[in-house]
Design a protein around this motif. Sequence first.
Motif, short mmCIF file in Angstrom:
data_model
loop_
_atom_site.label_atom_id
_atom_site.label_comp_id
_atom_site.label_asym_id
_atom_site.label_seq_id
_atom_site.Cartn_x
_atom_site.Cartn_y
_atom_site.Cartn_z
N LEU A 22 0.86 -1.29 -0.10
CA LEU A 22 -0.26 0.17 -0.04
C LEU A 22 0.60 1.02 0.42
O LEU A 22 0.39 2.62 -1.06
CB LEU A 22 -0.69 -0.45 1.50
N VAL A 23 1.86 1.39 0.55
CA VAL A 23 3.47 2.62 1.27
C VAL A 23 3.32 2.54 -0.41
O VAL A 23 3.71 3.71 -1.02
CB VAL A 23 3.53 2.25 1.93
N GLN A 24 4.18 1.52 -1.49
CA GLN A 24 4.40 1.49 -2.17
C GLN A 24 3.67 2.03 -3.24
O GLN A 24 4.07 2.88 -4.61
CB GLN A 24 4.88 0.15 -2.86
N THR A 25 2.23 1.58 -3.37
CA THR A 25 1.78 2.61 -4.25
C THR A 25 1.31 3.79 -4.44
O THR A 25 1.11 3.91 -5.51
CB THR A 25 0.13 1.84 -4.10
N VAL A 26 1.19 4.75 -3.07
CA VAL A 26 0.98 5.30 -3.09
C VAL A 26 2.15 5.88 -3.21
O VAL A 26 1.24 7.51 -3.14
CB VAL A 26 -0.32 5.91 -1.79
N THR A 27 3.23 6.11 -2.72
CA THR A 27 4.15 7.40 -2.18
C THR A 27 4.26 7.52 -3.56
O THR A 27 4.78 9.05 -3.56
CB THR A 27 5.31 6.19 -2.26
N PRO A 28 4.35 7.04 -5.26
CA PRO A 28 4.95 8.58 -6.35
C PRO A 28 3.69 9.33 -6.35
O PRO A 28 4.19 10.42 -7.94
CB PRO A 28 4.18 7.46 -7.55
N PHE A 29 2.18 9.43 -6.33
CA PHE A 29 1.72 10.38 -6.04
C PHE A 29 2.17 11.44 -4.96
O PHE A 29 2.57 11.24 -4.23
CB PHE A 29 -0.13 10.36 -6.06
N SER A 30 1.34 12.55 -5.59
CA SER A 30 1.67 13.81 -5.12
C SER A 30 0.99 13.92 -4.08
O SER A 30 0.83 15.57 -2.63
CB SER A 30 1.72 15.33 -5.66
N ALA A 31 -0.67 13.62 -4.10
CA ALA A 31 -1.79 14.37 -3.01
C ALA A 31 -1.08 13.59 -2.12
O ALA A 31 -0.89 12.56 -1.31
CB ALA A 31 -2.17 13.21 -3.38
N GLU A 32 -1.94 14.20 -0.89
CA GLU A 32 -1.31 13.88 0.59
C GLU A 32 -2.93 13.00 1.04
O GLU A 32 -3.97 12.78 0.29
CB GLU A 32 -2.55 14.84 2.07
N VAL A 33 -2.67 11.50 1.43
CA VAL A 33 -3.32 10.34 1.57
C VAL A 33 -3.04 10.24 2.79
O VAL A 33 -2.05 9.73 3.30
CB VAL A 33 -2.87 9.09 0.54
N LYS A 34 -4.43 9.60 4.37
CA LYS A 34 -4.25 9.41 4.94
C LYS A 34 -4.88 8.16 4.82
O LYS A 34 -5.98 8.00 4.63
CB LYS A 34 -5.50 10.39 5.90
N LEU A 35 -4.94 7.57 6.04
CA LEU A 35 -5.37 6.26 6.19
C LEU A 35 -6.15 6.41 8.07
O LEU A 35 -5.21 6.48 8.58
CB LEU A 35 -4.86 5.12 6.34
N GLU A 36 -7.45 6.41 8.36
CA GLU A 36 -8.04 5.95 9.31
C GLU A 36 -8.68 4.82 9.91
O GLU A 36 -9.10 4.05 8.87
CB GLU A 36 -9.29 6.80 8.53
N PHE A 37 -8.41 3.97 10.55
CA PHE A 37 -9.07 3.27 11.72
C PHE A 37 -9.13 4.37 12.64
O PHE A 37 -8.16 4.26 13.88
CB PHE A 37 -7.71 2.29 11.08
N LYS A 38 -10.54 4.20 13.88
CA LYS A 38 -11.15 3.74 15.15
C LYS A 38 -10.34 5.77 15.55
O LYS A 38 -9.65 5.56 16.36
CB LYS A 38 -10.38 2.75 15.91
N ASP A 39 -11.11 5.95 14.49
CA ASP A 39 -10.89 7.59 15.04
C ASP A 39 -9.61 7.54 14.95
O ASP A 39 -8.58 8.92 15.01
CB ASP A 39 -11.50 7.87 16.06
N LYS A 40 -8.73 6.87 14.06
CA LYS A 40 -6.56 7.61 14.08
C LYS A 40 -6.46 7.91 12.93
O LYS A 40 -6.56 6.89 11.86
CB LYS A 40 -5.62 6.52 15.35
N GLN A 41 -6.07 8.71 12.41
CA GLN A 41 -5.32 9.16 11.36
C GLN A 41 -4.06 8.82 10.98
O GLN A 41 -3.21 9.84 11.56
CB GLN A 41 -6.05 10.29 10.50
N VAL A 42 -3.19 7.96 10.30
CA VAL A 42 -1.71 8.42 10.26
C VAL A 42 -1.40 8.47 8.59
O VAL A 42 -2.62 8.57 7.76
CB VAL A 42 -1.66 6.53 9.90
N ASN A 43 -0.32 8.85 8.18
CA ASN A 43 -0.13 9.31 6.71
C ASN A 43 0.29 7.47 6.27
O ASN A 43 0.25 6.57 6.22
CB ASN A 43 1.15 10.14 7.15
N MET A 44 -0.32 7.54 5.10
CA MET A 44 -0.04 6.34 4.05
C MET A 44 1.09 6.14 3.66
O MET A 44 0.86 5.23 3.31
CB MET A 44 -1.87 6.25 3.22
N LYS A 45 1.89 7.22 3.49
CA LYS A 45 3.60 6.92 3.20
C LYS A 45 4.13 6.38 4.09
O LYS A 45 4.93 6.53 3.54
CB LYS A 45 3.39 8.24 2.13
#
Length: 88
Positions: A22-45
């Motif tokens: 997942l990290v490798q898939t999103v890293t080349p993109f310039s968009a900011e991307v977050k993964l949210e689970f149980k009201d906690k957000q992390v940088n998906m990169k």
Amino acid sequence: MIEKNYTITSDEGLHARPASRLVQTVTPFSAEVKLEFKDKQVNMKSIMGVMSLGISKGKEIKIIADGKDEEKLMAAVDELIVGEGLGA
């Protein structure tokens, strides 16, 4: 901004290998991307951020993308999660 929910269907959940993909898939993109689970957000990169959530089978996650290539990013994420049988 695009948001999409997935339910993890893989028996192992989001363990090291799929989290890394997942990290490798999103890293080349310039968009900011977050993964949210149980009201906690992390940088998906960030592999450490994704792994810190401890997402197991049957859990629902939300992916939030914001930026000029957000649609392409989400299409790539969707292809990986659904195409590889990680979630639905």
